[in-house]
Scaffold this motif. Structure first.
Motif, PDB file in Angstrom:
ATOM      1  N   LEU A   1      -8.918   0.505   5.531  1.00 57.04           N
ATOM      2  CA  LEU A   1      -9.008   0.991   4.154  1.00 57.04           C
ATOM      3  C   LEU A   1      -8.707   2.488   4.054  1.00 57.04           C
ATOM      4  N   VAL A   2      -9.280   3.266   4.975  1.00 54.12           N
ATOM      5  CA  VAL A   2      -9.098   4.722   4.930  1.00 54.12           C
ATOM      6  C   VAL A   2      -7.632   5.108   5.088  1.00 54.12           C
ATOM      7  N   PHE A   3      -6.936   4.450   6.012  1.00 58.66           N
ATOM      8  CA  PHE A   3      -5.526   4.776   6.268  1.00 58.66           C
ATOM      9  C   PHE A   3      -4.572   3.976   5.386  1.00 58.66           C
ATOM     10  N   ARG A   4      -5.136   3.252   4.406  1.00 57.51           N
ATOM     11  CA  ARG A   4      -4.351   2.513   3.408  1.00 57.51           C
ATOM     12  C   ARG A   4      -3.473   1.453   4.031  1.00 57.51           C
ATOM     13  N   TRP A   5      -4.004   0.820   5.058  1.00 58.61           N
ATOM     14  CA  TRP A   5      -3.308  -0.325   5.647  1.00 58.61           C
ATOM     15  C   TRP A   5      -3.658  -1.600   4.896  1.00 58.61           C
TER      16      TRP A   5
ATOM     17  N   LEU B   1     -15.559  -0.605  12.345  1.00 64.83           N
ATOM     18  CA  LEU B   1     -14.703   0.593  12.376  1.00 64.83           C
ATOM     19  C   LEU B   1     -13.244   0.237  12.118  1.00 64.83           C
TER      20      LEU B   1
ATOM     21  N   GLN C   1     -12.185  -2.283  10.296  1.00 68.75           N
ATOM     22  CA  GLN C   1     -12.078  -2.574   8.862  1.00 68.75           C
ATOM     23  C   GLN C   1     -12.086  -1.301   8.029  1.00 68.75           C
ATOM     24  N   VAL C   2     -12.955  -0.352   8.386  1.00 62.25           N
ATOM     25  CA  VAL C   2     -12.996   0.924   7.669  1.00 62.25           C
ATOM     26  C   VAL C   2     -11.664   1.655   7.809  1.00 62.25           C
ATOM     27  N   ALA C   3     -11.114   1.668   9.021  1.00 61.65           N
ATOM     28  CA  ALA C   3      -9.826   2.329   9.248  1.00 61.65           C
ATOM     29  C   ALA C   3      -8.718   1.689   8.420  1.00 61.65           C
TER      30      ALA C   3
ATOM     31  N   THR D   1       0.854  -1.179   0.000  1.00 61.14           N
ATOM     32  CA  THR D   1       0.000   0.000   0.000  1.00 61.14           C
ATOM     33  C   THR D   1       0.892   1.232   0.000  1.00 61.14           C
TER      34      THR D   1
ATOM     35  N   SER E   1      -5.397  -2.913   0.864  1.00 61.94           N
ATOM     36  CA  SER E   1      -5.820  -2.501  -0.471  1.00 61.94           C
ATOM     37  C   SER E   1      -7.209  -3.043  -0.769  1.00 61.94           C
TER      38      SER E   1
END
Length: 294
Positions: free
Chosen positions: A86-90, A80, A82-84, A5, A92
């Motif tokens: 993706l949002v923080f690009r941990w 939350l 899981q969303v984090a 990422t 792909s």
């Protein structure tokens, strides 16, 4: 670093600058490689480790009389996390498909297993399907997350990896057996033997930093299954779910569950292999090509 990422590429560049000039041999070099190995493993486990910390924290501090049921709070926390990711690009978007698929296959199995009494969850909350709180699927997703992340973090390569169609057939048989053994003969030992036959020749090549280590893939499978089993003990101790022999009070999960986790992990391995097809390490591939031209 392949398939990393954007965040991981930045961290990788920073780490290379930090370690620039580090010794290439001797005790200090080995210590640095070991430290990098531990950090990469910890980063690969970030989804599962965070979810497990939330489960343990809920056991100690979540109010029993809270308006929001603990199982619902765990589900919201899992979403939350899981969303984090993706949002923080941990993680792909490509990897998310494997994680979602493993989440769904795990949830289907949970619905069946709780119905036949293999284990049980607390009967509270609204975010559930039957007797299964929705956070349970995220525990399977954590295994899938680890698999896809460790694949790219260590730039994994494989020699003598079995044909993927053969592994797919075996994974389907393993999944079916998780259901079928309740009314038919349990084929797990035959399935375990098939896993050994298929993957016994396979060697995994993992790039740490400067060094690439080579490990028989079956040894890696066993190690991962042991760590999942340890996490399962923590999860049941924290009250996330319970086996029938834990109803009167917590006790360690039966070691027989190791074989179940080993087989379930094979399903995850096969799913990841369809997203990241196993590749022969570049150095070996180039060597084979050079030899064929002589």
């Amino acid at each position: 670093m392949q398939r990393a990422t954007s965040l991981e590429r930045r961290v990788d560049a920073w780490a290379h600058r930090l370690l620039l000039g580090a010794p290439t041999s001797g005790f200090r070099a080995g210590l640095i490689e070991f430290a990098v190995f531990v950090v990469k493993q910890a980063w690969a486990c970030v989804f599962g480790a965070t979810l497990l910390l939330v489960i343990v924290a809920a056991r100690f501090w979540y109010p029993p009389d809270a308006a929001l049921a603990r199982n619902d709070a765990l589900t919201i926390a899992a979403v939350l996390i899981q969303v984090a990711m993706l949002v923080f690009r941990w993680e792909s978007g490509r990897e998310l498909w494997v994680i979602v698929l493993f989440h769904l296959t795990g949830t289907v199995m949970e619905l069946f297993k709780t119905d036949v009494g293999s284990w049980a969850y607390a009967a509270d909350g609204f975010l559930r399907i039957g007797g299964v709180p929705l956070f349970s699927g995220f525990m399977y997703a954590a295994v899938g997350s680890y698999m896809v992340r460790v694949y790219r973090l260590f730039d994994l390569g494989f020699t003598r990896y079995p044909q993927r169609w053969m592994t797919a057939i075996l994974a389907i048989a393993i999944y079916v057996n998780f259901f079928a053994h309740h009314w038919w003969w349990d084929a797990r030992w035959i399935l375990l033997a098939a896993v050994i036959v298929l993957w016994l020749p396979t060697v995994m090549h993992a790039r740490i930093w400067r060094r690439t280590i080579r490990i028989p893939l079956l040894v890696v499978f066993v190690g991962v299954a042991v760590f999942i089993y340890l996490a399962e003990n923590i999860g049941t101790w924290a009250g996330a779910w319970a086996y029938p022999d834990q109803a009167a009070g917590w006790q360690p999960v039966s070691p027989s569950k190791l074989s179940s986790w080993f087989l379930l992990m094979i399903i995850s391995v096969v799913l990841v292999a369809w997203v990241y097809p196993p590749q022969v390490p570049a150095a070996i591939l180039h060597g084979e090509r050079a030899a064929s031209l002589r």
